[in-house]
Each structure stands twice: as C-alpha cells, then as structure tokens.
Write a protein that holds these residues in place. Structure first.
Motif, PDB file in Angstrom:
ATOM      1  N   ARG A 167       0.729  -1.219  -0.115  1.00 15.26           N
ATOM      2  CA  ARG A 167       0.220   0.082   0.083  1.00 15.26           C
ATOM      3  C   ARG A 167       0.833   1.189  -0.049  1.00 15.26           C
ATOM      4  O   ARG A 167       0.440   2.302  -0.593  1.00 15.26           O
ATOM      5  N   TRP A 168       2.024   1.057   0.588  1.00 13.37           N
ATOM      6  CA  TRP A 168       2.731   2.422   0.745  1.00 13.37           C
ATOM      7  C   TRP A 168       3.445   2.438  -0.694  1.00 13.37           C
ATOM      8  O   TRP A 168       3.738   3.896  -1.029  1.00 13.37           O
ATOM      9  N   LEU A 169       3.929   1.515  -1.449  1.00 10.34           N
ATOM     10  CA  LEU A 169       4.399   1.759  -2.505  1.00 10.34           C
ATOM     11  C   LEU A 169       3.302   2.157  -3.624  1.00 10.34           C
ATOM     12  O   LEU A 169       3.415   3.277  -4.602  1.00 10.34           O
ATOM     13  N   ALA A 170       2.055   1.739  -3.577  1.00  7.50           N
ATOM     14  CA  ALA A 170       1.085   2.445  -4.378  1.00  7.50           C
ATOM     15  C   ALA A 170       0.688   3.905  -4.069  1.00  7.50           C
ATOM     16  O   ALA A 170       0.605   4.641  -4.930  1.00  7.50           O
ATOM     17  N   SER A 171       0.996   4.235  -2.857  1.00  9.73           N
ATOM     18  CA  SER A 171       0.804   5.583  -2.552  1.00  9.73           C
ATOM     19  C   SER A 171       2.133   6.300  -3.216  1.00  9.73           C
ATOM     20  O   SER A 171       1.848   7.603  -3.780  1.00  9.73           O
ATOM     21  N   ALA A 172       3.405   5.900  -3.073  1.00 12.31           N
ATOM     22  CA  ALA A 172       4.552   6.401  -3.648  1.00 12.31           C
ATOM     23  C   ALA A 172       4.193   6.437  -5.203  1.00 12.31           C
ATOM     24  O   ALA A 172       4.686   7.807  -5.799  1.00 12.31           O
ATOM     25  N   VAL A 173       3.735   5.639  -5.871  1.00  9.55           N
ATOM     26  CA  VAL A 173       3.402   5.689  -7.201  1.00  9.55           C
ATOM     27  C   VAL A 173       2.558   6.705  -7.731  1.00  9.55           C
ATOM     28  O   VAL A 173       2.461   7.433  -8.603  1.00  9.55           O
ATOM     29  N   GLU A 174       1.285   6.638  -6.786  1.00  9.23           N
ATOM     30  CA  GLU A 174       0.584   7.776  -7.144  1.00  9.23           C
ATOM     31  C   GLU A 174       0.961   9.167  -7.024  1.00  9.23           C
ATOM     32  O   GLU A 174       0.745   9.969  -7.973  1.00  9.23           O
ATOM     33  N   ALA A 175       1.677   9.383  -6.040  1.00  6.69           N
ATOM     34  CA  ALA A 175       2.617  10.844  -6.008  1.00  6.69           C
ATOM     35  C   ALA A 175       3.367  11.185  -7.255  1.00  6.69           C
ATOM     36  O   ALA A 175       3.475  12.323  -7.552  1.00  6.69           O
ATOM     37  N   SER A 176       4.032  10.224  -7.612  1.00  5.61           N
ATOM     38  CA  SER A 176       5.414  10.536  -8.543  1.00  5.61           C
ATOM     39  C   SER A 176       4.691  10.340  -9.941  1.00  5.61           C
ATOM     40  O   SER A 176       5.588  10.709 -10.927  1.00  5.61           O
ATOM     41  N   TRP A 177       3.778   9.222 -10.298  1.00  3.21           N
ATOM     42  CA  TRP A 177       3.454   8.954 -11.589  1.00  3.21           C
ATOM     43  C   TRP A 177       1.837   9.054 -11.995  1.00  3.21           C
ATOM     44  O   TRP A 177       1.804   9.433 -13.151  1.00  3.21           O
ATOM     45  N   GLN A 178       1.170   9.561 -10.697  1.00  2.00           N
ATOM     46  CA  GLN A 178      -0.230   9.707 -11.346  1.00  2.00           C
ATOM     47  C   GLN A 178      -0.695  11.198 -11.057  1.00  2.00           C
ATOM     48  O   GLN A 178      -1.756  11.663 -11.572  1.00  2.00           O
ATOM     49  N   GLY A 179      -0.038  11.849  -9.724  1.00  2.00           N
ATOM     50  CA  GLY A 179      -0.426  13.067  -9.293  1.00  2.00           C
ATOM     51  C   GLY A 179      -1.715  12.963  -8.294  1.00  2.00           C
ATOM     52  O   GLY A 179      -2.224  12.024  -8.201  1.00  2.00           O
ATOM     53  N   PHE A 180      -2.031  14.025  -7.786  1.00  2.00           N
ATOM     54  CA  PHE A 180      -3.003  14.062  -6.720  1.00  2.00           C
ATOM     55  C   PHE A 180      -4.246  14.825  -7.270  1.00  2.00           C
ATOM     56  O   PHE A 180      -4.317  15.269  -8.175  1.00  2.00           O
ATOM     57  N   PRO A 181      -5.358  14.315  -6.383  1.00  2.00           N
ATOM     58  CA  PRO A 181      -6.653  14.922  -6.756  1.00  2.00           C
ATOM     59  C   PRO A 181      -6.671  16.588  -6.609  1.00  2.00           C
ATOM     60  O   PRO A 181      -5.925  17.175  -5.952  1.00  2.00           O
ATOM     61  N   PRO A 182      -7.784  17.136  -6.962  1.00  2.00           N
ATOM     62  CA  PRO A 182      -7.818  18.492  -6.718  1.00  2.00           C
ATOM     63  C   PRO A 182      -8.002  19.086  -5.336  1.00  2.00           C
ATOM     64  O   PRO A 182      -8.339  18.323  -4.637  1.00  2.00           O
ATOM     65  N   SER A 183      -7.655  20.116  -5.222  1.00  2.00           N
ATOM     66  CA  SER A 183      -7.397  20.690  -3.722  1.00  2.00           C
ATOM     67  C   SER A 183      -8.695  21.671  -3.642  1.00  2.00           C
ATOM     68  O   SER A 183      -9.239  22.332  -4.356  1.00  2.00           O
TER      69      SER A 183
END
Length: 343
Positions: A70-86
C-alpha cells in the motif's frame, strides 16, 4: 464499495510503472531523528523521482510485503499519477510530543513554533501512567489554550485505558488515539468512558490502516473519529474513499515522513470535503535532517500547500549505506511484484 475492494491498494495496473522505471528513479536515505520516536533514531526512506513529482516509500522495516504494497501504491500515485484537486491551500497542523520526560516538553514544543493543537505520545513501554500524566501536564502548562490529544498506539488494555484516560482528562483532552489495539476493545473503552461521563472522544488509527476492512471500526461504533495516513492506506484517492465510506470525522496524520511524504498528506487534507481537526503533519520537525532545502514545516500553526523536490546534495549527504540501500531495493522488487501480480 464492498469491504474486499477496499482491502487492496486502489491502483490501476496499467498505471503501475515497470520495476526498471522504479529502480532507475530510486534514492534511499537515512535521516537522523532529533529524539527517539517509535524506538528509532534514524528514519530510512526510499524516494522515487517520477514524471509528476517525488514519491516516498518508507514502510517501517518490520512491516511485511503485503502491508508495504500500500505504501508503494501511494508513492506511485504521488510520482506517476499526481494528486486529486484541492479544496484548501492552508492546512492546520498539530505539534507532536514523543514519550520524552516532562522536563523536555518545552524543548520539543519550541521546534514547532505557535500551535493550537498538540499530540502527546503515551503508553510507552517501560514508562508509567505517572510519566504520561507529567508529560501531558507539562504540555498543558506550556500551552494553556491548546487542544491536546494523546496517542497510545494500542499500548493499553481496556481497564488501563479507562483508568488512564479518566486521569488524563483532568487537563482536558480533545481525543485519545488508539488507546487499545483492537476494534472490540475500542468499542468497550468508548462505551465505558461515555457511561462514566468522561469527556474523551476515541479515535481509531491502527484499527483503520492495519485492518483488511478499514471501515469496520466505523460499522462497529468503536470510534468517534478516524485517523487516516496516506501511505499506509495506499494513496490519497483510496484514503478519500475510506473516509467517505466510514462517515466519521477524519484527522490526517503522517507516518514519520520526509517532506516528500508530508506533501502527500497535505494533498489528502486539502482534498477532504471537511477538515474539522488540526492534522498530524508537523512531524518533519522531529527529524534532524530532510531531503529538501525548504522543508514542509508549520508556520503559525499551519502548513501552506506547495510542491517539494528532493535536493541532490541532501540525497547524497544522507544516502543510506550500501547494505541498507540493497535491502530497500530488494524490498522494492518484492513489493512491486505484489502490485503487478495481485492475488
């Protein structure tokens, strides 16, 4: 969403970078702590330099590969997918006081600047309730108007938790985080405190992020609020789903991250529809070093949302030893295989 769907990292396999891409982007660091926290004096992390920014993979060494996925999925989201709108750009944060002696409380608090909320570690192995009471009292003495929450990390049994929280409530507690280890125990503590008229809310942390079904604690009526951490839950989007399913107020907290990991926590706090509590995202102040020259630390009780990038000089200065780097890269290979080939 069915519970079994929430039990897996919510990562579209077509978006998972190849192992070769991750290895090529990986940097492993070992950062000194200002004070011992969770029994460690060095915080190790593997950072990923992806096309959309930096991600952090830093599950604690004792965690198994399935949990670490799950931690790797989170790291991949941050670096390859980006975050949702703020929805907001300024995130209120609390100070964190480790299980230090009461006389060291002012020293620890001084690193955080002005704060309106403080989380105090309690139930430390080898310490007593008297130690906890003295530490909490020292925080109240230093900050008469601050909201104080305590975190036992599941270190008490039900009877001890009720006794301890009844005593500690004398200084005024906002809530108690994970006073006992299991969901049934949380429900008992919550009910007994209510029956005794002790005004302490119960928050669930480990009973959210370490459960196969992270919403079970809400269905069991075992908590008044939940603590959510991006990396252990598999990323910002998955954490948002869990908060929505739980239907309880949420506190966003960190897992002793570098500023790269804190950036993901801020993304979650910024995207939540409601943010009723100060977030536990001020923990960079517990590190004696960071991976960026402009750390994400609190200013006047809050952190402003912004991107961070790891600094090449700091990555080199705090590079992990060759054997620890190899250990982390081997772990990355194993955990990537779990995400690429889910059961």
């Amino acid at each position: 969403m069915p519970a079994e769907a929430l039990s897996q990292p919510q990562n579209r396999l077509q978006d998972l970078p190849s192992l070769e891409q991750l290895l090529a982007s990986a940097h492993v660091v070992s950062l000194p702590m200002r004070v011992k926290f969770r029994g460690i004096t060095q915080r190790e992390a593997l950072l990923l330099d992806g096309p959309l920014g930096w991600g952090e993979f830093c599950p604690f060494p004792e965690y198994g590969d399935a949990e670490a996925s799950r931690w790797l999925a989170s790291a991949v989201e941050a670096s390859w997918q980006g975050f949702p709108p703020s929805l907001r750009s300024v995130i209120p944060v609390n100070a964190t006081v480790p299980a230090v002696t009461a006389d060291r409380v002012p020293e620890v608090l001084a690193r955080f600047g002005r704060v309106d909320a403080v989380k105090v570690k309690v139930a430390e192995p080898g310490q007593t309730l008297d130690d906890d009471a003295a530490r909490v009292a020292a925080v109240r003495s230093a900050l008469p108007d601050a909201a104080i929450r305590v975190d036992a990390n599941g270190g008490w049994d039900v009877d001890t938790a009720v006794k301890a929280l009844t005593r500690l409530s004398d200084v005024g507690l906002e809530y108690a985080e994970q006073p006992v280890p299991d969901i049934d125990g949380l429900a008992k503590v919550r009910r007994r405190l209510q029956d005794a008229g002790v005004p302490v809310l119960v928050a669930a942390d480990e009973s959210v992020r370490k459960e196969d079904d992270p919403v079970r604690v809400a269905r069991a009526g075992a908590a008044d609020l939940i603590v959510v951490k991006v990396a252990p839950l598999g990323g910002v989007r998955r954490a948002l789903e869990i908060v929505a399913q739980a239907g309880l107020p949420a506190v966003v907290s960190s897992a002793l991250d570098t500023s790269v990991g804190i950036r993901a926590g801020l993304a979650l706090a910024a995207a939540l529809p409601e943010l009723p509590y100060a977030c536990g995202l001020g923990t960079v102040s517990l590190l004696a070093a960071d991976v960026t020259r402009d750390p994400l630390v609190a200013d006047d009780g809050a952190i402003r949302l912004r991107d961070v990038a790891a600094d090449a000089g700091l990555l080199s200065e705090y590079a992990a030893s060759p054997d620890r780097r190899d250990w982390w890269l081997d772990r990355l290979r194993r955990v990537h295989a779990l995400l690429a080939n889910p059961a």
